[in-house]
Design an enzyme around this catalytic site. Structure first.
Site, PDB file in Angstrom:
ATOM      1  CE  LYS A  76      -8.099  48.635  99.602  1.00 54.83           C
ATOM      2  NZ  LYS A  76      -6.939  48.832 100.527  1.00 54.83           N
ATOM      3  CG  HIS A  96      -7.309  51.500 105.164  1.00 52.98           C
ATOM      4  ND1 HIS A  96      -7.906  51.611 103.626  1.00 52.98           N
ATOM      5  CD2 HIS A  96      -6.185  51.378 105.131  1.00 52.98           C
ATOM      6  CE1 HIS A  96      -6.800  51.114 103.246  1.00 52.98           C
ATOM      7  NE2 HIS A  96      -5.710  50.815 103.723  1.00 52.98           N
ATOM      8  CG  HIS A 137      -5.224  51.560  96.501  1.00 50.49           C
ATOM      9  ND1 HIS A 137      -4.229  51.646  97.808  1.00 50.49           N
ATOM     10  CD2 HIS A 137      -4.682  52.441  95.715  1.00 50.49           C
ATOM     11  CE1 HIS A 137      -3.219  52.340  97.425  1.00 50.49           C
ATOM     12  NE2 HIS A 137      -3.492  52.837  96.102  1.00 50.49           N
ATOM     13  CG  HIS A 160      -1.982  48.234 106.099  1.00 47.24           C
ATOM     14  ND1 HIS A 160      -2.111  47.527 104.686  1.00 47.24           N
ATOM     15  CD2 HIS A 160      -2.372  49.435 105.638  1.00 47.24           C
ATOM     16  CE1 HIS A 160      -2.630  48.262 103.804  1.00 47.24           C
ATOM     17  NE2 HIS A 160      -2.867  49.531 104.200  1.00 47.24           N
ATOM     18  CG  ASP A 174      -3.214  53.605 104.418  1.00 54.45           C
ATOM     19  OD1 ASP A 174      -2.966  52.434 104.529  1.00 54.45           O
ATOM     20  OD2 ASP A 174      -2.775  54.302 103.510  1.00 54.45           O
ATOM     21  CG  HIS A 213      -5.907  55.138 101.077  1.00 50.98           C
ATOM     22  ND1 HIS A 213      -6.160  55.118  99.982  1.00 50.98           N
ATOM     23  CD2 HIS A 213      -5.476  53.921 101.651  1.00 50.98           C
ATOM     24  CE1 HIS A 213      -5.820  53.889  99.206  1.00 50.98           C
ATOM     25  NE2 HIS A 213      -5.292  53.426 100.216  1.00 50.98           N
TER      26      HIS A 213
HETATM   27  C1  NCD Z   1       0.060  50.228 102.455  1.00 47.61           C
HETATM   28  C2  NCD Z   1       1.179  49.182 102.779  1.00 47.61           C
HETATM   29  O1  NCD Z   1       2.203  49.416 103.132  1.00 47.61           O
HETATM   30  O2  NCD Z   1       0.384  48.076 103.009  1.00 47.61           O
HETATM   31  N1  NCD Z   1       0.909  51.674 101.835  1.00 47.61           N
HETATM   32  C3  NCD Z   1       0.552  52.914 101.648  1.00 47.61           C
HETATM   33  O3  NCD Z   1       1.389  53.597 101.362  1.00 47.61           O
HETATM   34  N2  NCD Z   1      -0.636  53.308 102.266  1.00 47.61           N
HETATM   35  C4  NCD Z   1      -0.853  49.944 101.293  1.00 47.61           C
HETATM   36  C5  NCD Z   1      -1.788  50.877 100.915  1.00 47.61           C
HETATM   37  O4  NCD Z   1      -2.623  51.005 101.498  1.00 47.61           O
HETATM   38  O5  NCD Z   1      -1.688  51.583  99.756  1.00 47.61           O
HETATM   39 ZN    ZN Z   2      -3.780  50.944 103.197  1.00 50.62          ZN
END
Ligand code: NCD
Ligand code: ZN
Length: 345
Positions: free
Chosen positions: A99, A14, A136, A16, A246, A173
């Site tokens: 997702k 996971h 999520h 970004h 995450d 998460h």
């Molecule tokens: C994530 C993001 O910034 O894209 N932020 C986070 O606090 N984890 C999005 C997510 O996974 O909730």
């Molecule tokens: Zn995330």
């Protein structure tokens, strides 16, 4: 000679990678030390179908500087997903799942799902073609206390798993003991990812003695009893729990702001942060299960002979990274960690 530990190259299930100026930086921060990584689809223009998912895969792959790195992409669930996105996507090893973001629950989730029951037809196709659902897991009612949003979402997951018993579901998460207990009670087709911050931080680390914007993410870190339950689940080696950082970069001025963004950037240091926690708990023998084997088995990922070695030698996390004319502050900036990466084989 310092103590060494060697494991197969890990998977980050996971993460970004963002888009535009951040993409190259975010991808390579992960690609350096990971075999697979699951790229989240919450871009400004979300990755809402199979075609867009392949385009995003190509963008990620083209900036990666590491031949060992195998990105995996996801589609963002909306009512517009077609059966063909799922039947074709399920056969494609580059696409790992869909997702689900409850609408408005986190960064770039305004196009997410309002009423989850409206997606049951899509879940039926996902079950039929065996394409996993990544969730999520927080309710999006703005009146619900932010510390209760994950616990209250579990009812939704109970309905999904009862109605679609062959659907693979990943509770992303996790941040509560309730989530740990739910996953433990569920079938082998239900799993959870665990971040470094949810293993090592409780809500005092966010709010007490000054507000720490770089400890703020969603789901928000919770009471100590929850942190402990999550840490124990990770350290147990239980096959239903695996690594997902995450890592979610936001620029420093968007984090250190009067309305700061949720998300912690940990890609380049997450492994040694996890490793230090496993070491302190006397669970080093479970680290390879948590970071490689459990996710490889759950998702039937291709295996690699490549390995990574860590040494018990102090490492200081750098204060910040420059990306263009902006800055990203990493998780645990300026702090010392008792392990470092020794070499990749
Ligand atoms: C994530 C993001 O910034 O894209 N932020 C986070 O606090 N984890 C999005 C997510 O996974 O909730
Ligand atoms: Zn995330």
């Amino acid at each position: 000679m310092s103590e060494l530990i060697t494991i197969k190259l890990p998977n980050d299930m996971h993460v970004h990678f963002r888009e535009g100026n951040l993409l190259d930086f975010a991808v390579n921060a992960t690609a350096e030390h990971f075999h697979h990584a699951v790229a989240m689809p919450n871009l400004k223009d979300p990755v809402t179908n199979y075609k867009k998912a392949l385009e995003y895969f190509d963008q990620i792959d083209s900036v990666s500087r590491y031949s060992h790195f195998k990105p995996l992409v996801t589609m963002y669930l909306t009512g517009d997903i077609k059966e063909i996105d799922i039947s074709e996507g399920a056969l494609d090893p580059r696409l790992i799942g869909i997702k689900l973001y409850p609408a408005g629950v986190t960064t770039n989730s305004s196009n997410g799902v309002g009423n989850i029951k409206d997606c049951y037809k899509i879940f039926e196709w996902m079950e039929k073609y065996d394409l996993p659902l990544l969730v999520h897991g927080e309710v999006n009612n703005p009146e619900t206390d932010i510390f209760d949003r994950e616990k209250l979402f579990i009812d939704e997951l109970i309905s999904i798993t009862q109605n679609f018993p062959k659907l693979r579901v990943i509770f992303e998460h996790i941040s509560t003991k309730d989530a740990v207990d739910f996953v433990k009670k569920s079938s082998d087709l239900v799993a959870a990812t665990i971040t470094p911050q949810h293993i090592i931080l409780n809500r005092n680390d966010l709010l007490s003695g000054g507000l720490k914007p770089h400890h703020y993410c969603l789901p928000v870190v919770k009471r100590e009893i929850h942190r402990k339950a999550i840490a124990e689940a990770a350290f147990s080696g239980n096959k239903s729990f695996f690594l997902g950082t995450d890592s979610a970069p936001h620029y420093k001025n968007q984090k250190q702001s009067s309305c700061g963004c949720a998300g912690i950037f940990s890609a380049s240091t997450a492994l040694v942060i996890y490793l230090e926690a496993f070491d302190k708990a006397g669970a080093l023998d479970k680290f390879e299960d948590f970071s490689v084997n459990n996710s490889t088995n759950f998702y039937n990922l291709v295996k690699t002979d490549k390995k990574i070695t860590f040494k018990k030698e102090q490492f200081e996390v750098q204060p910040s990274y420059a990306v263009g004319d902006q800055e990203i502050i990493p998780f645990m900036a300026n702090q010392k960690i008792s392990w470092s990466v020794a070499k990749e084989l």
